[in-house]
Design a protein around this motif. Structure first.
Motif, PDB file in Angstrom:
ATOM      1  N   LEU A  22      30.031  42.889  47.870  1.00 23.60           N
ATOM      2  CA  LEU A  22      30.514  42.390  46.593  1.00 23.60           C
ATOM      3  C   LEU A  22      31.607  41.359  46.820  1.00 23.60           C
ATOM      4  O   LEU A  22      32.432  41.514  47.734  1.00 23.60           O
ATOM      5  CB  LEU A  22      31.068  43.526  45.728  1.00 23.60           C
ATOM      6  N   SER A  23      31.610  40.312  45.987  1.00 25.71           N
ATOM      7  CA  SER A  23      32.638  39.278  46.045  1.00 25.71           C
ATOM      8  C   SER A  23      33.215  39.089  44.651  1.00 25.71           C
ATOM      9  O   SER A  23      32.607  38.443  43.795  1.00 25.71           O
ATOM     10  CB  SER A  23      32.045  37.955  46.545  1.00 25.71           C
ATOM     11  N   ALA A  24      34.387  39.683  44.411  1.00 22.62           N
ATOM     12  CA  ALA A  24      35.071  39.535  43.131  1.00 22.62           C
ATOM     13  C   ALA A  24      35.944  38.290  43.225  1.00 22.62           C
ATOM     14  O   ALA A  24      36.963  38.297  43.933  1.00 22.62           O
ATOM     15  CB  ALA A  24      35.919  40.767  42.835  1.00 22.62           C
ATOM     16  N   PRO A  25      35.564  37.188  42.571  1.00 25.42           N
ATOM     17  CA  PRO A  25      36.231  35.902  42.774  1.00 25.42           C
ATOM     18  C   PRO A  25      37.745  35.967  42.611  1.00 25.42           C
ATOM     19  O   PRO A  25      38.267  36.440  41.598  1.00 25.42           O
ATOM     20  CB  PRO A  25      35.593  35.009  41.703  1.00 25.42           C
ATOM     21  N   GLY A  26      38.430  35.486  43.655  1.00 26.43           N
ATOM     22  CA  GLY A  26      39.875  35.423  43.637  1.00 26.43           C
ATOM     23  C   GLY A  26      40.587  36.734  43.820  1.00 26.43           C
ATOM     24  O   GLY A  26      41.829  36.771  43.825  1.00 26.43           O
ATOM     25  N   VAL A  27      39.843  37.828  43.998  1.00 26.49           N
ATOM     26  CA  VAL A  27      40.470  39.149  44.012  1.00 26.49           C
ATOM     27  C   VAL A  27      40.225  39.886  45.325  1.00 26.49           C
ATOM     28  O   VAL A  27      41.161  40.194  46.075  1.00 26.49           O
ATOM     29  CB  VAL A  27      39.976  40.006  42.835  1.00 26.49           C
ATOM     30  N   LEU A  28      38.961  40.186  45.642  1.00 27.33           N
ATOM     31  CA  LEU A  28      38.677  41.015  46.810  1.00 27.33           C
ATOM     32  C   LEU A  28      37.202  40.946  47.176  1.00 27.33           C
ATOM     33  O   LEU A  28      36.368  40.446  46.420  1.00 27.33           O
ATOM     34  CB  LEU A  28      39.081  42.469  46.560  1.00 27.33           C
ATOM     35  N   GLY A  29      36.912  41.474  48.345  1.00 30.72           N
ATOM     36  CA  GLY A  29      35.552  41.739  48.762  1.00 30.72           C
ATOM     37  C   GLY A  29      35.405  43.228  48.980  1.00 30.72           C
ATOM     38  O   GLY A  29      36.381  43.932  49.282  1.00 30.72           O
ATOM     39  N   ALA A  30      34.204  43.737  48.804  1.00 26.04           N
ATOM     40  CA  ALA A  30      33.964  45.161  48.996  1.00 26.04           C
ATOM     41  C   ALA A  30      32.572  45.355  49.564  1.00 26.04           C
ATOM     42  O   ALA A  30      31.711  44.469  49.466  1.00 26.04           O
ATOM     43  CB  ALA A  30      34.106  45.923  47.677  1.00 26.04           C
TER      44      ALA A  30
END
Length: 304
Positions: A259-267
């Protein structure tokens, strides 16, 4: 911050789904495995139990192949592959009508082409460029599982068919077998949930690895890749995914989801049993819980 081990315990009772069996190495995966990891913008990486167990990246590699192809072609890869969802299976024998292009880089036809567009004077050079590029995304040196690569190459009949079809359409410049071999080796790169989370974070944070500080791809390439993940990353389930999870992601038959939450984190979440669309059952549920508890939904009104 969310307790990943507690979240893992919530996922373990889920028993739906079946392990993918297209190659022996995937069929042998432990259905009880379940690991989660999060990589933040500050470079901090948090993980649950099982997050350090290696697995072959499989089709979760597709966003990163697309990024490398865009980088190595100076953006010309945009002219060689579409960006629209298909509404069909990831290995459908289908190209764009009138152009002969793969419909998008997240299906197998598109990944075969993007792997072929990565720089390399020969098959060995291209494979090394892909491996080193993926290592830069992960912030560590990654290796190829040679047994998985061999199985993917020998047993990938539909991939061979797609490669020959693209050759016939004039879309693919490489010999069909060389293109399949390049993609097979990319799928066989070994990662764990922690490495995959860092890879997702690198895209989410504009192409800069938050752990190493290295700029892997320019911001505009990361943006383009994450955009296509949002519309095509979970195949025919991408619309439902964005409604329920709201975070761009890529699924994989190894049971991994990045997952790539833009500007926040990867999971990343990895659990081998898959639903009928090839998405990890526990991974989907875990992604919904992560998104809800961390306020990650791109269209949510309750952003932190």
């Amino acid at each position: 911050m969310i307790d990943l081990d507690a979240l893992r315990e919530r996922l373990l009772p889920e028993r739906d789904g079946a392990v993918h069996d297209s190659i022996p190495e995937l069929a042998d995966a432990d259905p009880e495995r379940c690991g989660l990891a999060i990589a933040g913008a500050d470079g901090a990486v948090r993980r649950s139990r099982d997050a350090d167990l290696p697995f072959s990246v499989q089709s979760a590699v597709k966003p990163f192949l697309f990024a490398l192809a865009l980088l190595d072609t100076g953006g010309a890869a945009h002219d060689r592959v579409g960006i629209e969802p298909t509404g069909e299976a990831f290995d459908a024998i289908k190209l764009e009508s009138g152009t002969g292009r793969p419909p998008n880089p997240m299906v197998n036809a598109g990944a075969l082409l993007t792997a072929a567009l990565v720089d390399g004077g020969d098959a060995q050079g291209r494979a090394e460029r892909i491996r080193s590029g993926l290592s830069a995304f992960a912030g560590r040196d990654l290796v190829v599982d040679e047994d998985v690569a061999r199985s993917e190459h020998l047993l990938g009949d539909r991939n061979h068919a797609l490669a020959h079809l693209m050759r016939a359409e004039g879309t693919l410049a490489l010999e069909a077998d060389d293109a399949v071999a390049a993609y097979a080796r990319a799928c066989a790169v070994l990662v764990d949930a922690e490495a995959l989370a860092v890879m997702g974070a690198t895209l989410a944070l504009g192409g800069c690895n938050p752990v190493t500080g290295e700029r892997v791809v320019p911001t505009h390439i990361a943006r383009d890749v994450v955009s296509v993940m949002a519309s095509c990353g979970v195949y025919d389930g991408s619309g439902r995914w964005m409604r329920s999870v709201g975070v761009p992601a890529k699924s994989s038959v190894s049971g991994a989801i990045v997952l790539s939450a833009p500007g926040v984190l990867g999971a990343a979440i990895v659990s081998p049993p898959l639903d009928d669309q090839g998405t990890s059952v526990r991974g989907r549920i875990g992604s919904e819980l992560l998104s809800a508890e961390l306020g990650l939904h791109l269209f949510g009104a309750d952003q932190p």
